[in-house]
Design an enzyme around this catalytic site. Structure first.
Site, mmCIF file in Angstrom:
data_model
loop_
_atom_site.group_PDB
_atom_site.id
_atom_site.type_symbol
_atom_site.label_atom_id
_atom_site.label_comp_id
_atom_site.label_asym_id
_atom_site.label_seq_id
_atom_site.Cartn_x
_atom_site.Cartn_y
_atom_site.Cartn_z
ATOM 1 N N HIS A 122 0.818 -1.206 0.000
ATOM 2 C CA HIS A 122 0.000 0.000 0.000
ATOM 3 C C HIS A 122 0.863 1.271 0.000
ATOM 4 C CE1 HIS A 122 -3.118 -2.926 0.745
ATOM 5 N NE2 HIS A 122 -2.461 -3.320 1.828
ATOM 6 N N GLU A 159 -1.636 0.266 8.105
ATOM 7 C CA GLU A 159 -0.813 -0.794 7.537
ATOM 8 C C GLU A 159 0.279 -0.224 6.650
ATOM 9 O OE1 GLU A 159 -1.290 -4.684 4.581
ATOM 10 O OE2 GLU A 159 -3.026 -3.430 5.026
ATOM 11 N N HIS A 214 3.102 -6.947 4.544
ATOM 12 C CA HIS A 214 1.730 -6.552 4.848
ATOM 13 C C HIS A 214 1.401 -6.850 6.305
ATOM 14 C CE1 HIS A 214 0.214 -5.656 0.749
ATOM 15 N NE2 HIS A 214 1.160 -6.505 0.398
ATOM 16 N N GLU A 296 2.141 -11.607 5.898
ATOM 17 C CA GLU A 296 1.200 -10.895 6.751
ATOM 18 C C GLU A 296 1.764 -11.004 8.162
ATOM 19 O OE1 GLU A 296 -1.342 -9.234 5.810
ATOM 20 O OE2 GLU A 296 -2.143 -10.074 3.949
#
Length: 332
Positions: A122, A159, A214, A296
């Protein structure tokens, strides 16, 4: 990351694990036992083992939750590549970029000549560019949105800010090993890049390894990390057949070292306790022609995981675990 959007749709039915998974289990069991002991020591309640609906959250909310690291792993000395005060790092959303550390000569070390691309998931500015990130791009098998805002903790630590901080720490550690390190974005652009461009950056660099960083946005009670591996995909512009095996090797090594360095346990809601998940719906993996995995690092929507993710000390441990997995993979 929140599983909504281009690379974040809800995963489909789980594939049955084949032979290579036994390698993953063997590699993870010793470290996982240590991780679970630490996990229990900080009062983990366990949580259910079923996957719940993912939550979508804007990554643009300000603020953070400051907390002490929740792991009893040996303390690591943070480097100057990121903050270590438990506060979110600042990031430049526009304007001239400072010289990137990846442009500096690599140190002499065992990874001299190796190229690693780090993909911080992101971008802190994505929420201000909805039209740009919502446009569709070709991910090989179909078309999806360019990017998403990502998720955040309940206190507003995004995030995107987490991934950038860990990426910078990871870059420093890998450069100390002699690797040439490139980031897909370093706070030097106001949004993006799109998922297809992120894949192209790794491909164009002829990277020996690519890791996309992430954090998840699942339900409270869902805890732990998992590494996402590419499935064998051969459709349209996507052909992952050549990278499936080396990517699995990379992912298994990262998972084992992540357990050891952070004290975190494998996810209790994805991967059946292995810390590994195989997916065919992620453009960042489908379009890659070099070994690549996603990690993650935890669930931002769970209070206990959030306390770790917002700790600078824990983020340094996370970067070290990922780094040691990459080093192990590249050295063979």
């Amino acid at each position: 990351m929140s599983y909504v959007g281009p690379d974040f749709d809800p995963p489909g039915p789980r594939r049955s694990r084949r032979g290579p998974m036994t390698v993953a289990l063997a590699a993870l069991v010793p470290g996982a036992l240590v991780g679970w002991l630490v996990w229990q020591a900080v009062g983990d309640s366990g949580g259910g083992g079923s996957t719940s609906a993912r939550s979508t959250a804007s990554a643009g909310a300000p603020g953070s939750s400051s907390a002490a690291p929740g792991s009893s792993s040996a303390a690591r000395t943070p480097t100057a590549s990121g903050t270590d005060d438990g506060k979110p790092p600042s990031s430049t959303l526009s304007g001239p970029a400072t010289p990137a550390a990846s442009d500096l000569p690599a140190a002499a070390g065992p990874l001299k000549g190796k190229v690693v691309v780090i993909d911080p998931g992101h971008n802190p500015g994505n929420f201000q560019h909805s039209a740009d990130i919502n446009r569709k791009v070709n991910i090989g098998t179909n078309w999806k949105e360019c990017d998403t805002t990502g998720t955040s903790t309940n206190a507003g630590y995004s995030e995107a800010r987490f991934t950038l901080d860990v990426a910078r720490r990871l870059r420093t550690l890998l450069q100390q090993e002699g690797a040439t390190v490139k980031l897909t974005q370093d706070g030097d652009r106001s949004w993006g890049p799109c998922v297809d461009e992120r894949a192209r950056i790794g491909n164009s660099a002829h990277a020996d390894a690519v890791v996309s960083i992430h954090a998840d946005g699942s339900a409270a009670g869902n805890r732990g990390f998992h590494v996402i591996l590419p499935a064998s995909v051969h459709s349209g512009a996507a052909d992952t057949r050549a990278i499936v095996a080396p990517s699995r090797d990379l992912g298994e090594r990262i998972a084992g070292n992540f357990v050891r360095d952070t004290g975190s346990a494998p996810s209790n809601y994805v991967g059946g306790g292995t810390g590994l998940d195989v997916r065919s719906d992620l453009g960042g993996l489908n379009l890659s022609t070099v070994p690549k995995v996603f990690i993650e690092c935890g669930n931002m929507r769970d209070g206990k995981d959030a306390a770790l993710l917002t700790s600078g000390g824990w983020r340094q441990k996370a970067a070290r675990g990922i780094s040691e997995g990459i080093v192990s993979f590249l050295r063979g």
